[in-house]
Design an enzyme around this catalytic site. Structure first.
Site, PDB file in Angstrom:
ATOM      1  N   ASP A  60       9.540  -9.693 205.439  1.00 49.90           N
ATOM      2  CA  ASP A  60       9.244  -8.857 204.258  1.00 49.90           C
ATOM      3  C   ASP A  60       7.785  -8.395 204.223  1.00 49.90           C
ATOM      4  O   ASP A  60       7.503  -7.267 203.820  1.00 49.90           O
ATOM      5  CB  ASP A  60       9.512  -9.638 202.964  1.00 49.90           C
ATOM      6  CG  ASP A  60      10.985  -9.912 202.770  1.00 49.90           C
ATOM      7  OD1 ASP A  60      11.803  -9.270 203.459  1.00 49.90           O
ATOM      8  OD2 ASP A  60      11.315 -10.775 201.939  1.00 49.90           O
TER       9      ASP A  60
HETATM   10  P1  NAP Z   1      10.651 -13.685 205.230  1.00 48.14           P
HETATM   11  O1  NAP Z   1      10.639 -12.285 204.775  1.00 48.14           O
HETATM   12  O2  NAP Z   1      11.376 -14.688 204.411  1.00 48.14           O
HETATM   13  O3  NAP Z   1      11.228 -13.694 206.723  1.00 48.14           O
HETATM   14  C1  NAP Z   1      11.246 -14.841 207.497  1.00 48.14           C
HETATM   15  C2  NAP Z   1      11.864 -14.492 208.849  1.00 48.14           C
HETATM   16  O4  NAP Z   1      11.655 -15.615 209.694  1.00 48.14           O
HETATM   17  C3  NAP Z   1      13.360 -14.256 208.792  1.00 48.14           C
HETATM   18  O5  NAP Z   1      13.656 -12.886 208.950  1.00 48.14           O
HETATM   19  C4  NAP Z   1      13.941 -15.115 209.921  1.00 48.14           C
HETATM   20  O6  NAP Z   1      14.709 -14.280 210.814  1.00 48.14           O
HETATM   21  C5  NAP Z   1      12.696 -15.649 210.640  1.00 48.14           C
HETATM   22  N1  NAP Z   1      12.835 -17.051 211.051  1.00 48.14           N
HETATM   23  C6  NAP Z   1      13.341 -18.083 210.339  1.00 48.14           C
HETATM   24  N2  NAP Z   1      13.298 -19.205 211.051  1.00 48.14           N
HETATM   25  C7  NAP Z   1      12.756 -18.886 212.261  1.00 48.14           C
HETATM   26  C8  NAP Z   1      12.434 -19.621 213.428  1.00 48.14           C
HETATM   27  N3  NAP Z   1      12.701 -20.933 213.536  1.00 48.14           N
HETATM   28  N4  NAP Z   1      11.866 -18.963 214.466  1.00 48.14           N
HETATM   29  C9  NAP Z   1      11.605 -17.629 214.395  1.00 48.14           C
HETATM   30  N5  NAP Z   1      11.875 -16.887 213.294  1.00 48.14           N
HETATM   31  C10 NAP Z   1      12.451 -17.514 212.246  1.00 48.14           C
HETATM   32  O7  NAP Z   1       9.175 -14.244 205.417  1.00 48.14           O
HETATM   33  P2  NAP Z   1       7.769 -13.590 205.067  1.00 48.14           P
HETATM   34  O8  NAP Z   1       7.583 -12.310 205.809  1.00 48.14           O
HETATM   35  O9  NAP Z   1       6.795 -14.691 205.235  1.00 48.14           O
HETATM   36  O10 NAP Z   1       7.880 -13.175 203.538  1.00 48.14           O
HETATM   37  C11 NAP Z   1       7.870 -14.130 202.460  1.00 48.14           C
HETATM   38  C12 NAP Z   1       8.854 -13.729 201.387  1.00 48.14           C
HETATM   39  O11 NAP Z   1       8.846 -14.708 200.346  1.00 48.14           O
HETATM   40  C13 NAP Z   1       8.486 -12.398 200.736  1.00 48.14           C
HETATM   41  O12 NAP Z   1       9.658 -11.733 200.336  1.00 48.14           O
HETATM   42  C14 NAP Z   1       7.710 -12.854 199.515  1.00 48.14           C
HETATM   43  O13 NAP Z   1       7.680 -11.898 198.460  1.00 48.14           O
HETATM   44  C15 NAP Z   1       8.523 -14.068 199.112  1.00 48.14           C
HETATM   45  N6  NAP Z   1       7.705 -14.873 198.225  1.00 48.14           N
HETATM   46  C16 NAP Z   1       6.728 -15.655 198.718  1.00 48.14           C
HETATM   47  C17 NAP Z   1       5.879 -16.317 197.851  1.00 48.14           C
HETATM   48  C18 NAP Z   1       4.746 -17.155 198.321  1.00 48.14           C
HETATM   49  O14 NAP Z   1       4.066 -17.717 197.482  1.00 48.14           O
HETATM   50  N7  NAP Z   1       4.486 -17.254 199.616  1.00 48.14           N
HETATM   51  C19 NAP Z   1       6.046 -16.191 196.484  1.00 48.14           C
HETATM   52  C20 NAP Z   1       7.054 -15.361 196.019  1.00 48.14           C
HETATM   53  C21 NAP Z   1       7.880 -14.727 196.898  1.00 48.14           C
HETATM   54  P3  NAP Z   1      15.836 -14.956 211.758  1.00 48.14           P
HETATM   55  O15 NAP Z   1      16.760 -15.665 210.844  1.00 48.14           O
HETATM   56  O16 NAP Z   1      16.455 -13.798 212.465  1.00 48.14           O
HETATM   57  O17 NAP Z   1      15.129 -15.881 212.689  1.00 48.14           O
END
Ligand code: NAP
Length: 458
Positions: free
Chosen positions: A385
């Site tokens: 994301d």
């Molecule tokens: P993400 O959008 O959740 O994507 C994580 C990706 O990691 C997935 O597409 C997955 O694809 C891949 N993945 C999972 N396990 C894996 C592994 N073992 N090896 C390789 N790839 C792996 O993560 P992000 O880009 O960090 O975004 C964070 C999300 O959380 C955002 O939508 C954000 O708004 C939300 N959020 C975060 C917070 C915060 O405080 N950090 C707060 C509110 C909301 P595969 O399954 O194909 O591997």
């Protein structure tokens, strides 16, 4: 002042100063660990100061509570993985808020109508906020743990129903101030607060749960501050207000990082909309370890973009090894940190600090984005994301306006992920279909381990 009381008050003052210094320390990754230790010492002092209080009637019950608390808390601290930290935090808030509520209920049961014009509003506030935080946090925990569906649970007229329920609860609160002896009003308010907590969180999608947890944290803090006013405990008032204020600021910061308003998070049912049509245009290009190793080994600058997948794979240490191998070859390495990458604020900072990545290499979004057009390779490690260009390019996207790391502007982007899994928002990412983007499929730790070896021999 008698010596015991003096000791208690002094320990409270020192504890309060340590809490403030602790919070200050938490504002930067380099000082965060020290900040945490200062806050721990502060908490220990506050507990010792309270334990010498002469109003304590039974140490046996306190000891029993200590044993039960440790029996739950220690294994939870040791065994819960970093990736499950948000739901663990939600559970702690539920316990803390329940404690505040129970103190309020017992105070009302004991003194009822005899509570004065200062204590009654504080007590009602404590019970109202404490109860809704208890059930709200439990629902947040269940959603993140997958016990309840992560998608928003909505129905027609939901916001109006919820606001009406809140209105009736607040009405009970107001009436209680005038008629404190009417216990039925108190117990109705208590019941409605528990129900409101459930209904408040059910329509919020799991993707927004970290913001909700920060907000509930702030409610739990305010409930504790009110408890402090009811039982006349200064350190509880100070710590509760610090908790309430910092939790609220954190939720605002997180909303800003996602370009959302707090009302949109609470009432917007984010995550219920499916992806836009433009998202999957084109096709993905798979690559292999050898090709990526050559790209990296001969690059001038490589930028690593970690995300939630790096956390689940626990790939931070091997990522550091890859950075070392590249630096030995004269490649400039930087890490791009998105404020909401992962599942909790500062998630990536914590993991990279664990791998001793120098803080000077961590670049925030505003600093690194202008560098992508001159970056040879951007390596995305389990992020999705936070690198989705739809947020910038597609005004119809549900994440439109969310600041992103603009990896698509690098000369080449390599995405390390296991397969076609989506990000937390459930959207397809058009980045993966761009001509300058290559997919390196596999677990991030495994791919990085293979890359380290391949870079050495490239
Ligand atoms: P993400 O959008 O959740 O994507 C994580 C990706 O990691 C997935 O597409 C997955 O694809 C891949 N993945 C999972 N396990 C894996 C592994 N073992 N090896 C390789 N790839 C792996 O993560 P992000 O880009 O960090 O975004 C964070 C999300 O959380 C955002 O939508 C954000 O708004 C939300 N959020 C975060 C917070 C915060 O405080 N950090 C707060 C509110 C909301 P595969 O399954 O194909 O591997």
């Amino acid at each position: 002042m008698e010596p015991r009381t003096l000791f208690t008050e002094l320990s409270y003052i020192v504890a309060s100063v340590l809490f403030i210094l602790g919070l200050r320390g938490l504002s930067h990754p380099e000082s965060a660990r020290r900040g945490m230790h200062l806050a721990e010492i502060g908490m220990l002092l506050a507990i010792i100061g309270t334990l010498v209080n002469r109003e304590i009637v039974s140490y046996e019950w306190i000891l029993a509570g200590l044993v039960v608390g440790c029996a739950i808390g220690v294994p939870m601290g040791l065994m819960v993985p970093m990736t499950a930290m948000p739901q663990r935090t939600a559970l702690s808030h539920a316990f803390g808020a329940l404690a505040a509520s129970l103190v309020g209920i017992s105070e009302y049961y004991l003194h009822g109508a005899g509570l004065g014009p200062v204590k009654m509003p504080a007590l009602s506030f404590e019970v109202l906020l404490g109860s809704l935080t208890t059930t709200g946090s439990l629902i947040a925990c269940a959603k993140l743990q997958g016990i309840l569906p992560g998608a928003p649970l909505t129905y027609k007229g939901q916001n109006i129903f919820n606001l009406s329920l809140l209105g009736i609860t607040v009405l009970c609160f107001v009436l209680l101030l005038t008629f404190p002896g009417h216990a039925e009003l108190f117990y109705l308010m208590l019941f409605l607060s528990f129900v409101f907590g459930v209904l408040l969180v059910l329509p919020i999608g799991a993707a927004d749960m970290p913001v909700v947890i920060a907000l509930l944290n702030s409610y739990a803090g305010l409930a504790s501050a009110a408890t402090g006013m009811v039982i006349g405990n200064n350190v509880l008032i100070i710590a509760g207000m610090l908790d309430g204020g910092s939790g609220f600021i954190l939720s605002i910061v997180m909303c800003k990082a996602m370009n959302r308003s707090i009302t949109n998070v609470l009432f917007g049912a984010f995550g219920s909309v499916s992806e836009t049509a433009s998202a999957s245009d084109g096709e993905m290009h798979a690559t292999n370890i050898e090709d990526v190793a050559i790209l990296l080994a001969y690059a001038r600058q490589a930028v690593f973009v970690p995300g939630y997948g790096m956390a689940t794979a626990q790939a931070q240490h091997v990522l550091r090894q890859l950075a070392d191998a590249l630096e030995e070859r004269g490649v400039t390495v930087k890490y791009a940190i998105h404020p909401v990458a992962g599942r909790m604020p500062g998630h990536m900072n914590v993991l990279l600090a664990e791998a001793n990545v120098p803080y000077s290499q961590l670049q925030e979004l505003e600093v690194i984005n202008p560098e992508f057009p001159t970056t040879d390779v951007a390596i995305v490690i389990g992020a999705n994301d936070v690198v989705n260009p739809d947020a910038r390019d597609n005004p119809k996207s549900i994440i439109a306006g969310m600041p992103i790391l603009e990896v698509d502007r690098a000369k080449t982007v390599v995405v390390l992920k296991r397969g076609q899994g989506k990000g937390f928002s459930g959207l397809v990412n058009p980045l993966f279909f761009k001509p300058n983007c290559e997919m390196l499929y596999g677990d991030a730790k495994e791919s990085l381990t293979n890359l380290v070896q391949a870079v050495h021999t490239a």
